[in-house]
Design a protein around this motif. Structure first.
Motif, short mmCIF file in Angstrom:
data_model
loop_
_atom_site.label_atom_id
_atom_site.label_comp_id
_atom_site.label_asym_id
_atom_site.label_seq_id
_atom_site.Cartn_x
_atom_site.Cartn_y
_atom_site.Cartn_z
N SER A 38 -4.90 3.79 0.97
CA SER A 38 -4.98 2.86 2.10
C SER A 38 -6.21 3.14 2.95
O SER A 38 -6.80 2.24 3.53
N CYS A 49 -9.60 1.35 2.04
CA CYS A 49 -9.82 -0.08 2.35
C CYS A 49 -10.84 -0.20 3.47
O CYS A 49 -10.74 0.49 4.48
N ILE A 101 -2.60 -3.15 4.57
CA ILE A 101 -3.11 -1.84 4.14
C ILE A 101 -3.42 -0.97 5.36
O ILE A 101 -3.11 0.23 5.40
N ILE A 130 -4.49 -2.50 -4.66
CA ILE A 130 -3.72 -3.34 -3.72
C ILE A 130 -2.28 -3.54 -4.20
O ILE A 130 -1.34 -3.43 -3.41
N LEU A 187 -0.24 -0.50 -3.54
CA LEU A 187 0.00 -0.31 -2.10
C LEU A 187 1.07 -1.29 -1.62
O LEU A 187 1.91 -0.95 -0.79
N GLN A 188 1.01 -2.49 -2.18
CA GLN A 188 2.02 -3.50 -1.80
C GLN A 188 3.41 -3.01 -2.21
O GLN A 188 4.37 -3.10 -1.46
#
Lengths: 455, 422
Positions: A39, A42, A64, A116, A119-120
């Protein structure tokens, strides 16, 4: 080819440990430490390209950033607000051609996009709210029928329920979830996640689920249109395209989706019979899923055959790479022309002809042939919309053999909307795309119902 | 190859890197490890009178970036909590075993001349190379009238420095606290007291964080907390400024300085030296990464000096001082503008956010085909603030370029808008 050749289709090809290993989560959840590192990579872009690349427009940099500052609940809500099926999308989205494909960190010279999707999943896996994160508005008195409880139907149902409408969600199968329940490779979605996600969606209230209710059989469109204020069709593509080699009583030529369903629904994978030599025809993500899963069930030789070249394949490069890592052999520029059976009508081999493009760019035969011995051949050449479901009712207009909708996902019928794979649309047939259809259709249906109330 | 040997007010060491008076120099065991690793010298952890102080458990805390990188740490440890004689014996043995290294003894004694006199006599017997007066410690000791309580009163600084000069032949370094409004007052006081040098900065009063569950700050001692001394990378800009102010002040410019405050890399050290420091002292970086960083410090400094042709640190010491001036003398006709290298730009748009939201709307974000975004500087709007360059994640993608204005040098004292212009 000897007509007495025996077909080698068996159960228990592997040890219990091997089944366990081969069908465990292929992309496991990130740990807190991994999520912390990822994260923080990003860049929190302005007008971030990942948002536009997501069909549901999740505010990715925002969620994020929330993970990075230990606000996982906020991250989860940001995701779910845009995509109530964010959990399954995190698992099945081909992120390499969506958000991660356009991540600025995917550019030269880094080529390392933010992870991504994972992380989601991290945000949603670690979200344990004491109550449903969205509140349902007071009952509007309006009723909506949704046919097909796959991603589009579930998303539509949730958004309408949020607005206070009463939704009846019909599905022909015994379990709701659509392809999430029946059509996803086993190792991509585990632990009965499709049902858990469904339960979460139903928590909003105001959604009545009716399974084993198939359109054209126990449920009819005409009746639904009369009994409900609006209807949303999310019927999917239920008919398997034909190869032209199908024969009555032939065993060994299978539809990929049927076997993918068998794998998903199997209580014990070791009891699932699988051929030793498997041929898969097609080059989409379903072809990859069936090829990799038969290999992981213990097939010794799995060959994927596609009539065109690598560049034409609809599977993403990442999926192709995954197939190669799984030991799947890939043959391009060849199409099946005939099959060989033994004296028990069992398929034992399949003959291909080599193909090429003519000067006009049309596929033509090269007049060269080869044969592949096979215990099973799986068709993964795509699914079609089955219009039979409208029999006895007024049918909506079709376009390119799918339901035609306008930009608000409204069909040619007055109070009928449609979305998901069953409609003709610009995008790809993806879970996340279906979710967006359901969401947008819900907005349009809501507007229609509001006008009706105030009109 | 550059010569890194250092001679600071007559104290010689093989390189300009000393470990500052702090936990890493608490006892012979640590100091021997430091010398083994290659450190040029140590300032032994501050000695006080017996009975020795008592420390608490839970002593350090950090201020971290969201990414986890440490900006700075603070501590609430007091002076050495070991009996004085043990320290003195170890110092004597250390100097005997490591004659080529600098061994300085840091001292903090109650503000009475006889106390200092007695302490100095005992310290002299260790054959150490010099003493450093700890007038900076901001936590605990000031409550007892020592440390920063002395350093914050220029008259006390001068008085105690003078006592020390009277009662020892050892070089006297006065360590200055940054917890004051004007560093020149204490530096001047040290000079007047006869100090051979000053060292700066000591740690800064701080609370690094509050635990929002317990509502206690850190380090938390059973749920209670107190201000700690802040150090590490974050304090470097504050330290450099104070070093620079002393260096460019005519009264104090000749006062030798040992630079302290967030030195983590060779470049940090070179910057202190360029602002006039004769050497540097390091603590936090060693505490975070271990003594082995001395390799990178020496190697980096040496290679950079070679690339510039500086044969020793004296060759570039103080070179940045003449360029440090008052704002009013800066050239108002100097102009720079941002330039974005389209070949390395990754189109994140951070520069656009920064300029559009918080600066001068001098960057345009243009949408092209297939999601291609082009960030372009609108030169007519660019004031040359550097913010876009600061936010850009790609090294050297945004550069600030000089533009000829055709106008000659003009500073604020000459500007027509200045109501006080002569």
């Amino acid at each position: 080819m000897a007509s007495d050749r025996k077909v080698d289709i068996q159960t228990h090809r592997l040890s219990d440990d091997q089944y366990q290993q081969n069908f465990s989560d292929v992309k496991p959840a990130l740990t807190a430490y991994q999520a912390h590192i990822e994260s923080n990579r990003c860049l929190y872009c302005e007008d971030a390209p990942c948002i536009s690349a997501c069909p549901t427009r999740i505010d990715i940099p925002s969620f994020i950033q929330k993970i990075a500052n230990n606000n996982t609940a906020g991250a989860a809500k940001t995701i779910l607000d845009a995509n109530i099926l964010g959990g399954s999308c995190a698992r099945v989205c081909p992120t390499e051609i969506l958000c991660e494909g356009v991540c600025v960190r995917n550019k030269d010279p880094e080529y390392a996009p933010i992870n991504i999707g994972r992380l989601q999943r991290y945000a949603l896996d670690n979200f344990n709210p004491s109550e449903h994160p969205f509140q349902r508005l007071p009952n509007s008195g309006k009723k909506v029928a949704i046919v097909g409880a796959g991603p589009a139907g579930m998303a539509c149902a949730h958004h309408l329920a949020r607005q206070g409408h009463h939704v009846t969600l019909f599905d022909k199968n015994s379990k709701a979830g659509g392809l999430n329940e029946y059509g996803i490779a086993h190792y991509k979605m585990q632990d009965d996640f499709a049902q858990k996600e469904l339960e979460f969606i139903l928590e909003i209230g105001g959604i009545e689920l009716k399974t084993q209710a198939e359109l054209g059989h126990s449920v009819h469109l005409d009746t639904l249109r009369q009994e409900f204020d609006a209807v949303f069709l999310s019927l999917g593509l239920t008919k398997c395209k034909r190869l032209g080699l199908e024969q009555d009583n032939l065993s060994g030529l299978e539809n990929s989706l049927d076997f993918i369903t068998d794998i998903r629904q199997a209580e014990d994978l070791s009891n699932l019979p699988v051929g030793n030599k498997v041929v898969v025809i097609g080059a989409g993500n379903t072809a990859i899923d069936i090829a990799c899963q038969t290999k992981r069930l213990g097939a010794e030789q799995v060959t994927l055959v596609y009539r065109r070249g690598v560049d034409n394949m609809s599977a993403t490069h990442k999926e192709m790479e995954f197939a190669r890592q799984n030991g799947v052999a890939i043959i391009t520029w060849a199409r099946p022309v005939s099959i060989f059976t033994n004296n028990k009508h069992q398929l034992i081999a399949i003959q291909f002809e080599r193909t090429q493009l003519d000067d006009a760019g049309k596929l033509q035969s090269k007049q060269e042939h080869f044969e592949l011995a096979a215990d099973s051949v799986f068709k993964a050449i795509g699914q079609e919309f089955d219009g039979q479901c409208f029999s006895g009712s007024e049918a909506p207009e079709l376009l390119h053999h799918r339901i035609k909708v306008d930009s608000d996902y409204k069909t040619s019928l007055s109070n009928v909307w449609a979305g998901g794979d069953c409609i003709y649309h610009d995008g790809e047939d993806l879970t996340v795309q279906s979710v967006e259809h359901g969401k947008q259709a819900a907005y349009s249906i809501h507007q229609y119902l509001e006008q009706q109330s105030h009109g | 190859m550059a010569d890194l040997t250092n001679n600071f007010i007559g104290i010689k060491s093989p390189n300009p890197f000393w470990l500052a008076s702090a936990p890493p120099t608490d006892k012979a065991y640590n100091v021997y490890r430091a010398f083994d690793a290659g450190w040029g010298g140590v300032v032994w952890k501050t000695l006080g009178e017996d009975p020795h102080v008592v420390n608490v458990s839970s002593r350090y805390s950090a201020h971290k970036l969201q990414s986890g990188s440490i900006l700075g740490i603070n501590n609430i440890e007091l002076v050495s909590d070991r009996p004085l004689q043990i320290n003195l014996d170890e110092i004597k043995q250390t100097k005997k075993d490591w004659p080529d290294r600098a061994v300085i003894v840091s001292l903090m004694v109650p503000c009475e001349e006889q106390n200092w006199q007695q302490m100095l006599q005992r310290v002299a017997e260790t054959n150490c190379d010099g003493i450093e007066l700890n007038f900076g410690c901001p936590h605990g000791m000031p409550e007892r009238g020592m440390g920063a309580a002395v350093g914050q009163v220029p008259e006390y600084v001068e008085m105690v420095t003078a006592w020390c000069k009277k009662h020892t032949r050892l070089p006297v370094i006065v360590k200055l606290t940054p917890n004051i409004t004007n560093i020149l007052l204490s530096a001047t006081a040290a000079l007047k007291g006869g100090a051979d040098a000053v060292s700066l900065i000591n740690t800064i009063n701080s609370i690094t964080q509050i635990d929002l569950d317990t509502m206690a700050g850190a380090p938390s001692v059973g749920g209670k907390y107190t201000s700690g001394g802040y150090c590490g990378s974050a304090v470097k800009p504050i330290a450099l400024n104070m070093v620079g102010q002393i260096a460019r002040n005519s009264e104090t410019s000749s006062l030798p300085m040992s630079g302290i405050g967030g030195v983590t890399t060779w470049k940090d050290a070179a910057e202190f030296i360029a602002l006039g420091a004769g050497n540097v002292q390091v603590c936090t970086a060693a505490m975070l990464y271990g003594f082995k960083i001395i390799n990178e410090l020496c190697d980096g400094l040496s290679n950079w000096m070679d690339s510039k042709g500086y044969r020793n640190t004296e060759a570039f010491r103080g070179l940045a001082v003449p360029n440090l001036t008052d704002w009013q003398y800066l050239d108002l006709n100097y102009k720079i503008v941002a330039s974005i290298d389209q070949n390395t730009c990754i189109e994140c748009g951070r520069c656009y956010s920064a300029c559009e939201d918080t600066a001068h709307q001098a960057i345009a974000m243009k949408m092209g085909d297939k999601g291609k975004r082009t960030l372009e500087v609108i030169e007519s709007e660019c004031v040359g603030c550097n913010l876009c360059q600061i936010t850009c994640p790609v090294p050297n993608c945004i550069t600030m370029e000089k533009r000829e204005t055709g106008k000659s040098y003009m500073n604020w004292t000459q500007h027509p808008n200045n109501p006080f212009k002569g």
